[in-house]
Design a protein around this motif. Structure first.
Motif, PDB file in Angstrom:
ATOM      1  N   VAL A  21     -17.132  85.128  88.223  1.00 51.58           N
ATOM      2  CA  VAL A  21     -15.566  85.016  88.292  1.00 51.58           C
ATOM      3  C   VAL A  21     -15.178  84.086  89.508  1.00 51.58           C
ATOM      4  N   LEU A  22     -16.029  83.930  90.435  1.00 49.61           N
ATOM      5  CA  LEU A  22     -15.843  82.989  91.351  1.00 49.61           C
ATOM      6  C   LEU A  22     -16.955  81.882  91.653  1.00 49.61           C
ATOM      7  N   GLN A  23     -16.856  80.656  91.464  1.00 49.05           N
ATOM      8  CA  GLN A  23     -17.857  79.763  91.086  1.00 49.05           C
ATOM      9  C   GLN A  23     -17.729  78.609  92.526  1.00 49.05           C
ATOM     10  N   ASP A  24     -18.741  78.950  93.249  1.00 46.62           N
ATOM     11  CA  ASP A  24     -18.931  77.768  94.341  1.00 46.62           C
ATOM     12  C   ASP A  24     -17.603  77.394  95.208  1.00 46.62           C
ATOM     13  N   ILE A  25     -16.826  78.425  95.615  1.00 44.84           N
ATOM     14  CA  ILE A  25     -15.515  78.007  96.177  1.00 44.84           C
ATOM     15  C   ILE A  25     -15.884  77.478  97.572  1.00 44.84           C
ATOM     16  N   ASN A  26     -15.228  76.443  97.913  1.00 44.29           N
ATOM     17  CA  ASN A  26     -14.948  75.888  99.135  1.00 44.29           C
ATOM     18  C   ASN A  26     -13.606  75.428  99.494  1.00 44.29           C
ATOM     19  N   LEU A  27     -13.222  76.463 100.603  1.00 44.89           N
ATOM     20  CA  LEU A  27     -11.823  76.208 100.891  1.00 44.89           C
ATOM     21  C   LEU A  27     -11.324  76.324 102.363  1.00 44.89           C
ATOM     22  N   LYS A  28     -10.437  75.767 102.930  1.00 40.35           N
ATOM     23  CA  LYS A  28     -10.040  75.785 104.294  1.00 40.35           C
ATOM     24  C   LYS A  28      -8.756  75.904 104.419  1.00 40.35           C
ATOM     25  N   ILE A  29      -8.175  76.809 105.330  1.00 41.21           N
ATOM     26  CA  ILE A  29      -6.558  76.965 105.337  1.00 41.21           C
ATOM     27  C   ILE A  29      -6.330  77.023 106.919  1.00 41.21           C
ATOM     28  N   ILE A  37      -1.692  78.656  95.261  1.00 38.39           N
ATOM     29  CA  ILE A  37      -2.658  78.931  94.266  1.00 38.39           C
ATOM     30  C   ILE A  37      -2.483  79.274  93.005  1.00 38.39           C
ATOM     31  N   MET A  38      -2.613  78.188  92.088  1.00 35.60           N
ATOM     32  CA  MET A  38      -2.077  78.315  90.597  1.00 35.60           C
ATOM     33  C   MET A  38      -3.254  78.462  89.469  1.00 35.60           C
ATOM     34  N   GLY A  39      -2.999  79.158  88.539  1.00 35.31           N
ATOM     35  CA  GLY A  39      -3.924  78.952  87.315  1.00 35.31           C
ATOM     36  C   GLY A  39      -3.680  80.225  86.463  1.00 35.31           C
ATOM     37  N   PRO A  40      -4.063  79.922  85.108  1.00 33.61           N
ATOM     38  CA  PRO A  40      -3.577  80.976  84.094  1.00 33.61           C
ATOM     39  C   PRO A  40      -4.236  82.420  84.463  1.00 33.61           C
ATOM     40  N   SER A  41      -3.789  83.478  83.683  1.00 34.68           N
ATOM     41  CA  SER A  41      -4.259  84.592  83.795  1.00 34.68           C
ATOM     42  C   SER A  41      -5.721  84.577  83.541  1.00 34.68           C
ATOM     43  N   GLY A  42      -6.484  85.340  84.257  1.00 30.24           N
ATOM     44  CA  GLY A  42      -8.072  85.502  84.135  1.00 30.24           C
ATOM     45  C   GLY A  42      -8.780  84.343  84.867  1.00 30.24           C
ATOM     46  N   SER A  47      -9.310  87.645  92.192  1.00 38.95           N
ATOM     47  CA  SER A  47     -10.548  87.563  92.863  1.00 38.95           C
ATOM     48  C   SER A  47     -10.694  86.939  94.171  1.00 38.95           C
ATOM     49  N   LEU A  48      -9.752  85.928  94.020  1.00 36.75           N
ATOM     50  CA  LEU A  48      -9.855  85.039  95.405  1.00 36.75           C
ATOM     51  C   LEU A  48      -9.041  85.533  96.540  1.00 36.75           C
ATOM     52  N   ILE A  49      -7.835  86.142  96.203  1.00 37.79           N
ATOM     53  CA  ILE A  49      -6.851  86.615  97.106  1.00 37.79           C
ATOM     54  C   ILE A  49      -7.579  87.807  97.683  1.00 37.79           C
ATOM     55  N   ASN A  50      -8.103  88.713  96.950  1.00 34.87           N
ATOM     56  CA  ASN A  50      -8.863  89.789  97.243  1.00 34.87           C
ATOM     57  C   ASN A  50      -9.729  89.603  98.463  1.00 34.87           C
ATOM     58  N   ARG A 211       0.786  72.480  99.665  1.00 33.17           N
ATOM     59  CA  ARG A 211      -0.689  72.016  99.333  1.00 33.17           C
ATOM     60  C   ARG A 211      -0.711  72.958  98.034  1.00 33.17           C
ATOM     61  N   LEU A 212      -1.389  72.582  97.073  1.00 32.35           N
ATOM     62  CA  LEU A 212      -1.604  73.212  95.674  1.00 32.35           C
ATOM     63  C   LEU A 212      -3.148  73.236  95.260  1.00 32.35           C
ATOM     64  N   ILE A 213      -3.376  74.388  95.222  1.00 33.92           N
ATOM     65  CA  ILE A 213      -4.836  74.552  94.677  1.00 33.92           C
ATOM     66  C   ILE A 213      -4.886  75.277  93.437  1.00 33.92           C
ATOM     67  N   LYS A 214      -5.522  74.411  92.488  1.00 27.58           N
ATOM     68  CA  LYS A 214      -5.528  74.788  90.915  1.00 27.58           C
ATOM     69  C   LYS A 214      -6.899  75.423  90.734  1.00 27.58           C
ATOM     70  N   ILE A 215      -6.904  76.742  89.949  1.00 26.96           N
ATOM     71  CA  ILE A 215      -8.154  77.456  89.854  1.00 26.96           C
ATOM     72  C   ILE A 215      -8.360  77.671  88.219  1.00 26.96           C
ATOM     73  N   LEU A 216      -9.245  77.432  87.803  1.00 29.81           N
ATOM     74  CA  LEU A 216      -9.554  77.703  86.307  1.00 29.81           C
ATOM     75  C   LEU A 216     -10.852  78.203  86.062  1.00 29.81           C
ATOM     76  N   ASP A 217     -11.169  79.197  85.305  1.00 31.28           N
ATOM     77  CA  ASP A 217     -12.521  79.743  85.025  1.00 31.28           C
ATOM     78  C   ASP A 217     -13.215  79.994  86.363  1.00 31.28           C
ATOM     79  N   GLY A 218     -12.706  80.421  87.602  1.00 30.47           N
ATOM     80  CA  GLY A 218     -13.156  80.793  88.953  1.00 30.47           C
ATOM     81  C   GLY A 218     -13.501  79.530  89.582  1.00 30.47           C
ATOM     82  N   ALA A 219     -13.331  78.404  89.317  1.00 33.93           N
ATOM     83  CA  ALA A 219     -13.504  77.306  90.165  1.00 33.93           C
ATOM     84  C   ALA A 219     -12.373  76.444  90.543  1.00 33.93           C
ATOM     85  N   ILE A 220     -12.141  75.931  91.677  1.00 39.04           N
ATOM     86  CA  ILE A 220     -11.240  75.272  92.147  1.00 39.04           C
ATOM     87  C   ILE A 220     -11.357  73.828  91.402  1.00 39.04           C
TER      88      ILE A 220
END
Length: 234
Positions: A21-29, A37-42, A47-50, A211-220
């Motif tokens: 559900v999360l695939q190799d996420i690398n992120l700095k804030i 953080i934008m992306g479709p349902s699912g 999972s990322l914000i939890n 700043r906009l992060i787009k996420i799809l299928d668990g990947a940025i």
């Protein structure tokens, strides 16, 4: 660096099936950022914000908050860190129906050990900041949806969190009210330096961030600045 995720992966097991559900996420804030953080349902947004909000520890890789890792911390330690450092705003407000607005907003302070007497001026100031100075005695049912969301923002602010996670905060609101709520977040970020992590599926709402992060299928799939001058709901 306020938040850093390095090679984070998360899996769910459902019977014999494993879901990545999360695939190799690398992120700095950074402190003071307004991140959308934008992306479709699912897509993996929840999972990322939890994980970012120190709710979920079941992942591989590294997550650092203020340079510290809490993956091995017990639930009590995590609850204390969340109460002190993270403010949450949700789509459905999550207000307690039988409590007054003041009682709803003061809850994080009471959980943190403050007395009602000490909490009251802090709550009143938070309500001023969101434009509800005269509503402390009302019940949630006496307020509009937009006003209830303002209460939820005030509740997220009272303990001066390191950052606020706003999870689809305009999802239950009309376009005009959505613009008003998003302007509150933008003012908090620009005038007070509050770090905002906004989750949305709405492209117009996402433009309020810097700043906009787009996420799809668990990947940025994209990490890009928002163009200057595009911060508005049309």
């Amino acid at each position: 660096m306020l938040i850093e995720l390095k090679a984070v992966n998360k899996y769910y097991q459902n019977g014999d099936q494993q879901f990545h559900v999360l695939q190799d996420i690398n992120l700095k804030i950074d402190q003071g950022e307004f991140l959308s953080i934008m992306g479709p349902s699912g897509a993996g947004k929840t999972s990322l914000i939890n994980l970012i909000g120190l709710i979920d520890r079941q992942y591989t890789g590294d997550y650092y908050f203020n340079g510290e890792s809490y993956q091995q911390a017990n639930d009590n330690v995590l609850a204390r860190i969340r109460n002190r450092s993270v403010g949450f705003v949700f789509q459905n407000f999550k207000l307690i129906a039988n409590n007054t607005i003041l009682e709803n907003v003061e809850l994080p302070l009471l959980y943190g050990g403050l007395s009602k007497r000490a909490a009251r001026p802090i709550v009143e100031q938070a309500l001023v900041r969101v434009g509800l100075a005269d509503s402390s005695h009302k019940l949630p049912s006496e307020l509009s949806g937009g006003q209830q969301q303002r209460v939820a923002i005030a509740r997220a602010l009272v303990h001066q969190p390191k950052f606020i996670i706003a999870d689809e905060p305009t999802g239950a609101l009309d376009t005009k009210t959505s613009a008003e709520i998003m302007q509150i977040f933008r003012d908090l970020n620009q005038r007070e330096g509050t770090t905002i992590v906004l989750v949305t599926h709405d492209p117009q709402v996402s433009l309020y961030g810097d700043r906009l992060i787009k996420i799809l299928d668990g990947a940025i799939i994209a990490d890009e600045p928002v163009k200057e001058g595009s911060h508005a709901i049309q």
